[in-house]
Motif scaffolding. Sequence first.
Motif, PDB file in Angstrom:
ATOM      1  N   ALA A 137     -24.364 -12.901 -84.838  1.00 51.24           N
ATOM      2  CA  ALA A 137     -24.839 -12.602 -83.485  1.00 51.24           C
ATOM      3  C   ALA A 137     -26.222 -13.206 -83.242  1.00 51.24           C
ATOM      4  CB  ALA A 137     -24.880 -11.089 -83.271  1.00 51.24           C
ATOM      5  N   PRO A 138     -26.495 -13.637 -82.007  1.00 47.16           N
ATOM      6  CA  PRO A 138     -27.799 -14.230 -81.693  1.00 47.16           C
ATOM      7  C   PRO A 138     -28.980 -13.315 -81.976  1.00 47.16           C
ATOM      8  CG  PRO A 138     -26.228 -14.708 -79.946  1.00 47.16           C
ATOM      9  CD  PRO A 138     -25.565 -13.726 -80.863  1.00 47.16           C
ATOM     10  N   GLU A 139     -28.804 -11.980 -81.811  1.00 48.97           N
ATOM     11  CA  GLU A 139     -29.950 -11.098 -82.025  1.00 48.97           C
ATOM     12  C   GLU A 139     -30.409 -11.103 -83.481  1.00 48.97           C
ATOM     13  OE1 GLU A 139     -27.048 -10.145 -80.635  1.00 48.97           O
ATOM     14  OE2 GLU A 139     -26.391  -8.167 -81.369  1.00 48.97           O
ATOM     15  N   GLN A 140     -29.458 -11.200 -84.433  1.00 48.39           N
ATOM     16  CA  GLN A 140     -29.857 -11.270 -85.838  1.00 48.39           C
ATOM     17  C   GLN A 140     -30.465 -12.635 -86.166  1.00 48.39           C
ATOM     18  OE1 GLN A 140     -26.619  -9.280 -85.525  1.00 48.39           O
ATOM     19  NE2 GLN A 140     -28.206  -7.706 -85.422  1.00 48.39           N
ATOM     20  N   ALA A 141     -29.886 -13.686 -85.586  1.00 48.10           N
ATOM     21  CA  ALA A 141     -30.448 -15.027 -85.805  1.00 48.10           C
ATOM     22  C   ALA A 141     -31.877 -15.105 -85.276  1.00 48.10           C
ATOM     23  CB  ALA A 141     -29.570 -16.079 -85.129  1.00 48.10           C
ATOM     24  N   ALA A 142     -32.095 -14.566 -84.076  1.00 47.88           N
ATOM     25  CA  ALA A 142     -33.445 -14.572 -83.496  1.00 47.88           C
ATOM     26  C   ALA A 142     -34.395 -13.728 -84.334  1.00 47.88           C
ATOM     27  CB  ALA A 142     -33.394 -14.056 -82.060  1.00 47.88           C
ATOM     28  N   GLY A 143     -33.914 -12.565 -84.806  1.00 44.86           N
ATOM     29  CA  GLY A 143     -34.761 -11.706 -85.633  1.00 44.86           C
ATOM     30  C   GLY A 143     -35.184 -12.372 -86.924  1.00 44.86           C
ATOM     31  N   TYR A 144     -34.277 -13.152 -87.506  1.00 45.00           N
ATOM     32  CA  TYR A 144     -34.626 -13.873 -88.734  1.00 45.00           C
ATOM     33  C   TYR A 144     -35.689 -14.933 -88.447  1.00 45.00           C
ATOM     34  CZ  TYR A 144     -34.249 -16.857 -92.831  1.00 45.00           C
ATOM     35  OH  TYR A 144     -34.547 -17.610 -93.936  1.00 45.00           O
ATOM     36  N   LEU A 145     -35.484 -15.726 -87.396  1.00 45.95           N
ATOM     37  CA  LEU A 145     -36.433 -16.796 -87.072  1.00 45.95           C
ATOM     38  C   LEU A 145     -37.814 -16.228 -86.760  1.00 45.95           C
ATOM     39  CD1 LEU A 145     -34.125 -19.067 -84.878  1.00 45.95           C
ATOM     40  CD2 LEU A 145     -34.910 -19.520 -87.206  1.00 45.95           C
ATOM     41  N   GLN A 146     -37.856 -15.103 -86.064  1.00 41.33           N
ATOM     42  CA  GLN A 146     -39.144 -14.468 -85.764  1.00 41.33           C
ATOM     43  C   GLN A 146     -39.853 -14.015 -87.029  1.00 41.33           C
ATOM     44  OE1 GLN A 146     -37.619 -11.536 -83.070  1.00 41.33           O
ATOM     45  NE2 GLN A 146     -38.093 -12.741 -81.238  1.00 41.33           N
ATOM     46  N   GLY A 147     -39.085 -13.755 -88.087  1.00 33.16           N
ATOM     47  CA  GLY A 147     -39.690 -13.296 -89.331  1.00 33.16           C
ATOM     48  C   GLY A 147     -40.167 -14.400 -90.250  1.00 33.16           C
ATOM     49  N   VAL A 148     -39.642 -15.634 -90.070  1.00 36.88           N
ATOM     50  CA  VAL A 148     -39.969 -16.688 -91.041  1.00 36.88           C
ATOM     51  C   VAL A 148     -40.633 -17.921 -90.436  1.00 36.88           C
ATOM     52  CG1 VAL A 148     -38.118 -15.970 -92.607  1.00 36.88           C
ATOM     53  CG2 VAL A 148     -37.661 -17.755 -90.910  1.00 36.88           C
ATOM     54  N   LEU A 149     -40.437 -18.166 -89.142  1.00 38.99           N
ATOM     55  CA  LEU A 149     -41.000 -19.388 -88.561  1.00 38.99           C
ATOM     56  C   LEU A 149     -42.477 -19.224 -88.230  1.00 38.99           C
ATOM     57  CD1 LEU A 149     -38.393 -20.819 -86.010  1.00 38.99           C
ATOM     58  CD2 LEU A 149     -39.206 -21.914 -88.108  1.00 38.99           C
ATOM     59  N   PRO A 150     -43.271 -20.272 -88.424  1.00 34.93           N
ATOM     60  CA  PRO A 150     -44.670 -20.234 -87.970  1.00 34.93           C
ATOM     61  C   PRO A 150     -44.728 -20.040 -86.457  1.00 34.93           C
ATOM     62  CG  PRO A 150     -44.258 -22.134 -89.403  1.00 34.93           C
ATOM     63  CD  PRO A 150     -42.918 -21.540 -89.083  1.00 34.93           C
ATOM     64  N   GLN A 151     -45.765 -19.384 -85.986  1.00 37.60           N
ATOM     65  CA  GLN A 151     -45.890 -19.066 -84.574  1.00 37.60           C
ATOM     66  C   GLN A 151     -45.877 -20.318 -83.703  1.00 37.60           C
ATOM     67  OE1 GLN A 151     -45.734 -15.967 -83.572  1.00 37.60           O
ATOM     68  NE2 GLN A 151     -45.795 -16.535 -81.416  1.00 37.60           N
ATOM     69  N   LYS A 152     -46.472 -21.409 -84.185  1.00 33.96           N
ATOM     70  CA  LYS A 152     -46.538 -22.630 -83.369  1.00 33.96           C
ATOM     71  C   LYS A 152     -45.148 -23.223 -83.129  1.00 33.96           C
ATOM     72  CE  LYS A 152     -47.518 -25.717 -87.286  1.00 33.96           C
ATOM     73  NZ  LYS A 152     -48.481 -26.719 -87.836  1.00 33.96           N
ATOM     74  N   LEU A 153     -44.210 -22.981 -84.042  1.00 33.97           N
ATOM     75  CA  LEU A 153     -42.840 -23.447 -83.834  1.00 33.97           C
ATOM     76  C   LEU A 153     -42.055 -22.463 -82.977  1.00 33.97           C
ATOM     77  CD1 LEU A 153     -41.767 -24.958 -87.286  1.00 33.97           C
ATOM     78  CD2 LEU A 153     -42.474 -26.143 -85.205  1.00 33.97           C
ATOM     79  N   LEU A 154     -42.290 -21.153 -83.180  1.00 34.68           N
ATOM     80  CA  LEU A 154     -41.613 -20.155 -82.356  1.00 34.68           C
ATOM     81  C   LEU A 154     -41.917 -20.372 -80.877  1.00 34.68           C
ATOM     82  CD1 LEU A 154     -42.053 -16.814 -84.366  1.00 34.68           C
ATOM     83  CD2 LEU A 154     -39.897 -17.973 -83.822  1.00 34.68           C
ATOM     84  N   GLN A 155     -43.131 -20.777 -80.578  1.00 34.10           N
ATOM     85  CA  GLN A 155     -43.534 -20.985 -79.189  1.00 34.10           C
ATOM     86  C   GLN A 155     -42.789 -22.152 -78.541  1.00 34.10           C
ATOM     87  OE1 GLN A 155     -47.774 -21.449 -79.516  1.00 34.10           O
ATOM     88  NE2 GLN A 155     -48.156 -19.244 -79.680  1.00 34.10           N
ATOM     89  N   ARG A 156     -42.154 -22.979 -79.346  1.00 37.41           N
ATOM     90  CA  ARG A 156     -41.436 -24.143 -78.809  1.00 37.41           C
ATOM     91  C   ARG A 156     -39.938 -23.876 -78.665  1.00 37.41           C
ATOM     92  NH1 ARG A 156     -43.684 -29.333 -82.034  1.00 37.41           N
ATOM     93  NH2 ARG A 156     -42.583 -30.375 -80.314  1.00 37.41           N
ATOM     94  N   LEU A 157     -39.503 -22.673 -79.080  1.00 39.79           N
ATOM     95  CA  LEU A 157     -38.091 -22.330 -79.028  1.00 39.79           C
ATOM     96  C   LEU A 157     -37.829 -21.267 -77.964  1.00 39.79           C
ATOM     97  CD1 LEU A 157     -37.308 -21.984 -82.863  1.00 39.79           C
ATOM     98  CD2 LEU A 157     -36.932 -23.995 -81.412  1.00 39.79           C
ATOM     99  N   GLU A 158     -36.697 -21.382 -77.275  1.00 38.97           N
ATOM    100  CA  GLU A 158     -36.242 -20.353 -76.334  1.00 38.97           C
ATOM    101  C   GLU A 158     -35.226 -19.479 -77.061  1.00 38.97           C
ATOM    102  OE1 GLU A 158     -37.220 -19.641 -73.398  1.00 38.97           O
ATOM    103  OE2 GLU A 158     -38.072 -21.411 -72.426  1.00 38.97           O
ATOM    104  N   LEU A 159     -35.712 -18.512 -77.832  1.00 39.15           N
ATOM    105  CA  LEU A 159     -34.806 -17.717 -78.654  1.00 39.15           C
ATOM    106  C   LEU A 159     -33.836 -16.885 -77.816  1.00 39.15           C
ATOM    107  CD1 LEU A 159     -37.095 -16.466 -81.576  1.00 39.15           C
ATOM    108  CD2 LEU A 159     -35.547 -18.430 -81.506  1.00 39.15           C
TER     109      LEU A 159
END
Length: 331
Positions: free
Chosen positions: A22-44
Motif C-alpha cells: 500500500a502507498p501509505e506504508q511505502a510513504a512511511g518507509y521513505l519518510q523514515g530513511v530519505l534525507p529531507q532534501k530528497l523528500l522535498q522533491r517527491l510528491e509522496l
Amino acid sequence: MSADSAPVPRPHDHFFKLLFQAPEQAAGYLQGVLPQKLLQRLELDGLQADPASYVDEQLREHFADAVFRCPLRAGGDAYVVFLLEHKSYPAKYPHLQLLRYMLNIWERQAAADGRLNLIIPCLIYHGADRWKGGPMTAYFGPEAEGFASFIPSFQYLLTNLRTAPESWIRQQFADWFLQKGLLLMKYALAPRAAAHIAQLLKEMDAKSREGEQVLGYIRMLGAYIVHGASPSHGKLMEKAKTLMETWGYEEGSMAHLWLLEGEERGKELGKEIGKEIGKELGKELGREEALRQSITRMLGRGITLAGAADLLGIPLELAERLAAARPEPES
C-alpha cells in the motif's frame, strides 16, 4: 501436519510484498530513511503501486520486489523500488544485482515508449551475516585508480534490519503496521529474540481491541510469526496461533487466511493499479492492442519475439499470438 501448520512457500517474500503493498506504508518507509532534501522533491501523496515485477529468473534467488511510481515536484515521475534481499547472507557484489534489476526496468520502458524514469532503489536485508557496504569502485583492485569515470556509480538505500536498533525502527517508522512488520522481520530468524517477539505479540493483542479496521493487519502479522519465524520460536508460534483465533480466525488454513488478507488489501489498491495499467497500456486501446503495438515496435528495432515477451513480462505464447495479429505492411 494439520491445515493450520501447512507451510507457506517463501514466507518472508510473501510478507514483504504485503508489507509494501500500500502507498501509505511505502510513504512511511521513505519518510523514515530519505534525507529531507530528497523528500522535498517527491510528491509522496501521489505514490501509485506498479503491479509489475522486474525480478527475472537470474534475480529471483536474490530479491523480492514491490514497485511504486512517485511524482516529482519538478515534473515527471520516479520509480521507487523496494527490494528484499532474502538470502541469509549478503551478495558479494550487490551493485551488480541492483544494476541488472534497474536495467530490467529501463529496457522495458525503452521498448515501450522510449522514456526512462529515475529509479530510487531501497534494499532491505534481514540476514545473519554482516552487510559490507561501499561504492562499486571498491569491487576493483588498485589498478582501477584513475579509471573511476569508466565504472558505473550509483547508491542504494540500505536498511539492515538485523543490525538496526529496535529503538531506531520504532522512532523512524510511525506507521503502525510498517513498524511492527519490520520489527518482526528483524527478529523472526534471530536467535535469542523470543522476548522481543513476545512483546510484539502483546502489542498486537492490545491493538486488536481497537476494532475491525486494524484486525486485517494484525492477522497478517500473526500469520508471519506462524509461517516465517524460526522453529526455535516454536512456543511463540503456538501462542500466535491461539491469539489468531481471538482475532477472528475461524476456518481454513493459516496460509489461506494470509492470502485472503493480502487479497483484501489488494482490492483497496485496485483503482490505483487500474490507473497505472491504463497509463502503461493505453486508456482506449485495451491491453492486448497496446501489447501488440509494443511488440510491433520491438520487432522493428530488431528485438526477438522471445526478448519482447520477456521485456513485456508476458508468456511467449501470447506474444506469438499478438505478433501473428499484426496488420500486414502496406505495399
